[in-house]
Design an enzyme around this catalytic site. Structure first.
Site, PDB file in Angstrom:
ATOM      1  N   SER A 444       0.820  -1.218   0.000  1.00 36.85           N
ATOM      2  CA  SER A 444       0.000   0.000   0.000  1.00 36.85           C
ATOM      3  C   SER A 444       0.849   1.261   0.000  1.00 36.85           C
ATOM      4  O   SER A 444       0.336   2.336  -0.309  1.00 36.85           O
ATOM      5  CB  SER A 444      -0.952   0.059   1.193  1.00 36.85           C
ATOM      6  N   HIS A 465      -3.331  -3.664  -6.193  1.00 41.01           N
ATOM      7  CA  HIS A 465      -3.606  -3.172  -4.840  1.00 41.01           C
ATOM      8  C   HIS A 465      -5.073  -3.369  -4.478  1.00 41.01           C
ATOM      9  O   HIS A 465      -5.960  -2.701  -5.014  1.00 41.01           O
ATOM     10  CB  HIS A 465      -3.214  -1.682  -4.754  1.00 41.01           C
ATOM     11  N   GLU A 477      -6.726  -1.323  -7.477  1.00 39.86           N
ATOM     12  CA  GLU A 477      -5.853  -0.394  -8.209  1.00 39.86           C
ATOM     13  C   GLU A 477      -4.749  -1.213  -8.878  1.00 39.86           C
ATOM     14  O   GLU A 477      -4.036  -1.951  -8.195  1.00 39.86           O
ATOM     15  CB  GLU A 477      -5.183   0.591  -7.228  1.00 39.86           C
ATOM     16  N   ASN A 515      -5.343   5.815  -1.340  1.00 36.65           N
ATOM     17  CA  ASN A 515      -4.811   6.084  -0.002  1.00 36.65           C
ATOM     18  C   ASN A 515      -4.450   7.552   0.204  1.00 36.65           C
ATOM     19  O   ASN A 515      -4.538   8.071   1.314  1.00 36.65           O
ATOM     20  CB  ASN A 515      -3.591   5.200   0.281  1.00 36.65           C
TER      21      ASN A 515
HETATM   22  P1  NAD Z   1      -0.643  -9.368   7.628  1.00 39.16           P
HETATM   23  O1  NAD Z   1       0.320  -9.062   8.685  1.00 39.16           O
HETATM   24  O2  NAD Z   1      -2.040  -9.718   7.995  1.00 39.16           O
HETATM   25  O3  NAD Z   1      -0.080 -10.571   6.731  1.00 39.16           O
HETATM   26  C1  NAD Z   1       1.228 -10.666   6.269  1.00 39.16           C
HETATM   27  C2  NAD Z   1       1.550 -12.116   6.069  1.00 39.16           C
HETATM   28  O4  NAD Z   1       2.825 -12.216   5.472  1.00 39.16           O
HETATM   29  C3  NAD Z   1       1.628 -12.907   7.386  1.00 39.16           C
HETATM   30  O5  NAD Z   1       0.801 -14.068   7.309  1.00 39.16           O
HETATM   31  C4  NAD Z   1       3.084 -13.274   7.491  1.00 39.16           C
HETATM   32  O6  NAD Z   1       3.308 -14.529   8.146  1.00 39.16           O
HETATM   33  C5  NAD Z   1       3.484 -13.335   6.034  1.00 39.16           C
HETATM   34  N1  NAD Z   1       4.921 -13.230   5.855  1.00 39.16           N
HETATM   35  C6  NAD Z   1       5.774 -12.384   6.487  1.00 39.16           C
HETATM   36  N2  NAD Z   1       7.023 -12.619   6.064  1.00 39.16           N
HETATM   37  C7  NAD Z   1       6.968 -13.610   5.162  1.00 39.16           C
HETATM   38  C8  NAD Z   1       7.946 -14.300   4.393  1.00 39.16           C
HETATM   39  N3  NAD Z   1       9.231 -13.991   4.463  1.00 39.16           N
HETATM   40  N4  NAD Z   1       7.522 -15.286   3.556  1.00 39.16           N
HETATM   41  C9  NAD Z   1       6.231 -15.603   3.481  1.00 39.16           C
HETATM   42  N5  NAD Z   1       5.274 -14.990   4.197  1.00 39.16           N
HETATM   43  C10 NAD Z   1       5.631 -14.005   5.028  1.00 39.16           C
HETATM   44  O7  NAD Z   1      -0.615  -8.135   6.631  1.00 39.16           O
HETATM   45  P2  NAD Z   1      -1.712  -7.656   5.611  1.00 39.16           P
HETATM   46  O8  NAD Z   1      -2.579  -6.649   6.257  1.00 39.16           O
HETATM   47  O9  NAD Z   1      -2.316  -8.830   4.959  1.00 39.16           O
HETATM   48  O10 NAD Z   1      -0.836  -6.846   4.559  1.00 39.16           O
HETATM   49  C11 NAD Z   1      -0.072  -7.504   3.593  1.00 39.16           C
HETATM   50  C12 NAD Z   1       0.303  -6.535   2.487  1.00 39.16           C
HETATM   51  O11 NAD Z   1      -0.893  -5.962   1.932  1.00 39.16           O
HETATM   52  C13 NAD Z   1       1.130  -5.344   2.933  1.00 39.16           C
HETATM   53  O12 NAD Z   1       2.028  -5.030   1.902  1.00 39.16           O
HETATM   54  C14 NAD Z   1       0.122  -4.221   3.115  1.00 39.16           C
HETATM   55  O13 NAD Z   1       0.672  -2.965   2.947  1.00 39.16           O
HETATM   56  C15 NAD Z   1      -0.828  -4.542   1.997  1.00 39.16           C
HETATM   57  N6  NAD Z   1      -2.189  -4.020   2.176  1.00 39.16           N
HETATM   58  C16 NAD Z   1      -2.796  -4.079   3.385  1.00 39.16           C
HETATM   59  C17 NAD Z   1      -4.091  -3.600   3.517  1.00 39.16           C
HETATM   60  C18 NAD Z   1      -4.801  -3.661   4.852  1.00 39.16           C
HETATM   61  O14 NAD Z   1      -5.803  -2.964   5.024  1.00 39.16           O
HETATM   62  N7  NAD Z   1      -4.369  -4.474   5.761  1.00 39.16           N
HETATM   63  C19 NAD Z   1      -4.756  -3.048   2.416  1.00 39.16           C
HETATM   64  C20 NAD Z   1      -4.104  -3.031   1.172  1.00 39.16           C
HETATM   65  C21 NAD Z   1      -2.823  -3.517   1.056  1.00 39.16           C
END
Ligand code: NAD
Length: 715
Positions: A444, A465, A477, A515
């Site tokens: 994001s 995204h 996006e 965002n």
């Molecule tokens: P989260 O913490 O819920 O999930 C992240 C996952 O990645 C976890 O399950 C973790 O174990 C895994 N992970 C970490 N390191 C790893 C590795 N080396 N190999 C494999 N897996 C690994 O986070 P999230 O909220 O799902 O966000 C994930 C991505 O999506 C981020 O880049 C975030 O910016 C983006 N995002 C989040 C949102 C939101 O509202 N949460 C919205 C849009 C985009």
């Protein structure tokens, strides 16, 4: 007689003299009401009424659905048409001409209803809007057991103006009629029968045959409201019962819409006034309101964005035309957290195989458990069966092993928002799949161009995204990095289309599009707190302006700690002047001094204890004015987001059309505006600039308007 939209059959044997008009428009997958259909329907009605050999008429469809309703492109033109009348005639004549033109369908349906011959609608598939109003004007309605009927006009800023408000409110009790008309949701056959909207359901039978039988055995060609003994189902408006119902209906309307939707208000007026008079007068009242609503800026912008632009984008308007269609049968999702699980679910639900990879097998399995929970919820609501659930789950393979990614057609990473972690997984995955597979990131905040540097081929690296929660949010996006090529964009768009979401294409920049606007909304709330506006007022004013969630509640959902981290990262990358000191102080106070991270730890701007959500008592802001200008506060919330959107358009990050669609489906910018850019157009560019200049003087440079020479707000 020549017809191009209907296939005519006259049954002269078993059903002596029954005419069946099968609606079957050439070169269209769905029947719609347009000028040519209206002409032919008129011909059918006149034919039936003047030919003594025609005993009755069945209107049915040869397509899988009856009809989706009016072709909204003809309505989009109404405002232009009205202006044309005004340029050619005096004011009264122009209004008269427009009134008569805008009630053409209403008059036709009334003519059908009173032509002396029985008409039956045989409804299959979906039957919506103007098409359901046609069915309502028929004397009998037979519905296939799998069909759906509804009057969704209110959802695009309109209301049912071809008799819908008058006939529905004469078929059922007023409170139920209002709910049906104001919500605009479709109902299935069982519900439609219970609500009196249809007369008969046909399960596994020929519904046209049922319709013919009704004409043969009953065939009453007088509508209930044209009979002498007709009584409104709820009795008189001015009765003790009516006086209980109407004040509550008004209050509910205000609570749901904050009076932002003229189409919804017109429904209330049409039913209230219409039920006090005979049907013909009621229909004129409805037409009078419709003539105003159909040429309103709200309807114009809503039809444009929610219907026309959204459809265009979903059908691939931004897809690079020279890239042949791609085939995405299997994808890899890295990171099985909140977003990864959501992406895996959206893909599997639409028939795509998914390899869901996390750092350990347990974590990957936790992702599938999240999906199982969503599916169980849907099963409880009877939206899917156990079989559907098993099918979807069987499409997902949870793993920790990168070798399982071999043979995927696309990879989407959704690991922690940490550059090093992302770099590591990109490298590991590409060691298995090679450089030809398109690689996408769901980041994001991190620029796509910079993440692409970790990949073997930056031209095949793209941003996809999603918004949280993925299963509910419609927008995606697609982010183009500096090097991203057409194949990567086309693959991302094909994937988004496969999973039935709405894509916008955005050029790489900090915060991309959505965002950036959301952050401006939240920042404005933080600054209002400092000005001494009470938190409850901030939340309520934002909702009155039309936002679905107050900015403080939204901030709690996303996480105050995340906001704090983003602020620090921005400061590190762009220098100390890149962040707002008032906001920095507030977030430091909340996160660092009081450990208030938001909903995730039960403490944010709200307290979340025992399932209750109550505003936390923040210390008062530095000023505490005696009075607040509510209209100005409302305006600030919408103007600041529209300004940020306009800047992204000016900077070439997004097109105005996509900014509009993205704002409504990505962060809930009020639909009545038609989106961030259409909002500026609705206000008028010079008025908007005037407001910005006034606010810039009063509240600071963030309100300085962009250069509108580079932004086409009336595209
Ligand atoms: P989260 O913490 O819920 O999930 C992240 C996952 O990645 C976890 O399950 C973790 O174990 C895994 N992970 C970490 N390191 C790893 C590795 N080396 N190999 C494999 N897996 C690994 O986070 P999230 O909220 O799902 O966000 C994930 C991505 O999506 C981020 O880049 C975030 O910016 C983006 N995002 C989040 C949102 C939101 O509202 N949460 C919205 C849009 C985009």
């Amino acid at each position: 007689m020549e017809f191009s939209n209907f296939e005519i059959e006259i049954d002269r044997e078993e059903y002596n003299g029954i005419l069946t008009a099968y609606w079957n428009m050439p070169d269209r997958s769905m029947n719609v009401i347009n000028g040519s259909v209206i002409k032919e329907l008129k011909k059918i009605v006149e034919w039936a009424s003047t030919d003594s050999e025609i005993k009755g008429v069945v209107i049915a469809s040869k397509k899988s659905s009856f009809s989706g309703g009016a072709d909204l492109t003809i309505l989009e033109d109404s405002k232009r048409q009205y202006n044309e009348y005004k340029s050619l005639h005096d004011f009264d004549t122009a209004n008269k001409l427009f009134f008569e033109r805008s009630r053409e369908l209403s008059v036709l349906y009334r003519r059908l209803e009173t032509c002396g011959k029985p008409f039956v609608a045989a409804i299959n598939g979906v039957c919506l809007g103007g098409a359901f109003e046609l069915a309502l004007a028929c004397h009998h309605r037979v519905m296939d057991s799998n069909a759906q009927v509804g009057l969704p006009e209110v959802k695009v800023g309109l209301f049912p103006g071809a008799g819908g408000t008058q006939r529905v409110s004469r078929l059922m009790e007023t409170d139920k009629a209002l709910q049906f008309l104001l919500k605009g949701n479709s109902v299935d056959a069982v519900k439609a029968l219970k609500m009196n909207l249809v007369h008969e359901i046909g399960a596994d039978v020929d519904i046209v045959n049922l319709a013919k039988q009704w004409i043969k055995h009953s065939g009453d060609s007088v509508a209930p409201w044209d009979k002498k003994d007709f009584k409104n189902p709820s009795g008189k408006v001015f009765s003790p019962k009516g006086m209980m119902m109407w004040p509550a209906a008004n209050a509910l309307y205000r609570k749901e819409t904050f009076d932002n939707y003229p189409g919804a208000r017109a429904i209330l007026t049409a039913v209230y006034e219409g039920l006090q008079v005979d049907i013909d007068t009621g229909l004129r009242i409805e037409s009078r309101l419709f003539a105003n609503i159909v040429r309103s800026s709200v309807a114009e912008s809503m039809i444009k964005t929610l219907f026309l632009s959204k459809n265009e984008l979903e059908k691939g308007a931004r897809r690079p035309a020279l890239v042949p269609p791609t085939s995405i049968k299997k994808i890899g999702v890295i990171g099985a957290g909140l977003m990864g699980a959501g992406i895996a679910y959206a893909s599997a639900k639409n028939g795509i195989d998914v390899v869901l990879l996390d750092s350990t097998l347990d974590k990957a399995i936790t992702g599938t458990l999240t999906i199982e929970k969503i599916l169980s919820g849907l099963m409880e609501k009877k939206k899917i069966t156990q079989w559907d659930k098993n099918e979807i789950l069987a499409k997902i393979t949870a793993t920790e092993n990168y070798s399982n990614l071999a043979e995927v057609d696309l990879i989407i990473e959704a690991v922690f928002e940490d550059r090093d972690v992302k770099a590591e997984v990109i490298k590991k995955a590409q060691a298995v799949v090679g450089k030809d597979v398109i690689f996408a990131s769901n980041t994001s905040t991190l620029p796509i161009t910079s993440l692409a540097e970790y990949s073997l081929d930056p031209s095949k690296f793209v941003g996809i995204h999603f918004f949280s929660p993925v299963d509910k949010m419609q927008l995606v996006e697609v982010i183009k990095g500096k090097e991203t090529n057409d194949l990567a964009v086309a693959t991302a768009l094909d994937f988004v289309r496969n999973i039935k979401k709405t894509p916008i294409v955005v050029n790489d920049s900090r915060g991309f599009y959505a965002n950036r606007c959301v952050l401006s909304y939240v920042l404005e709330a933080h600054l209002m707190l400092e000005e001494g506006v009470p938190p409850a007022m901030i939340e309520n004013v934002a909702k009155m302006a039309g936002m679905p969630v107050g900015p403080l509640a939204l901030n709690d959902e996303v996480g105050l700690d995340l906001g704090w981290k983003i602020l620090q990262a921005t400061k590190k990358d762009l220098g100390p002047n890149s962040v707002n000191p008032v906001q920095e102080k507030l977030l430091h106070y909340m996160v660092e001094e009081h450990g208030r991270y938001g909903r995730k730890n039960g403490k944010g701007f709200y307290d979340y204890a025992d399932g209750k959500k109550t505003l936390w008592l923040l210390p008062k802001g530095s000023a505490y004015p005696e009075e607040f200008d509510i209209e100005e506060l409302k305006l600030r919330f919408l103007v600041i987001q529209a300004l940020e959107a306009a800047r992204t358009v000016e900077e070439g990050i997004i097109t105005a059309k996509e900014a509009d669609v993205g704002s409504i489906f990505g962060f809930g910018f009020p639909p009545f505006t038609g989106g961030t850019i259409s909002y500026i157009n609705q206000l008028g560019q010079s008025t908007f600039v005037g407001i910005c200049n006034k606010f810039a003087k009063k509240y600071g440079d963030r309100f300085n308007p962009p250069n509108f020479l580079n932004i086409n707000t009336s595209y």
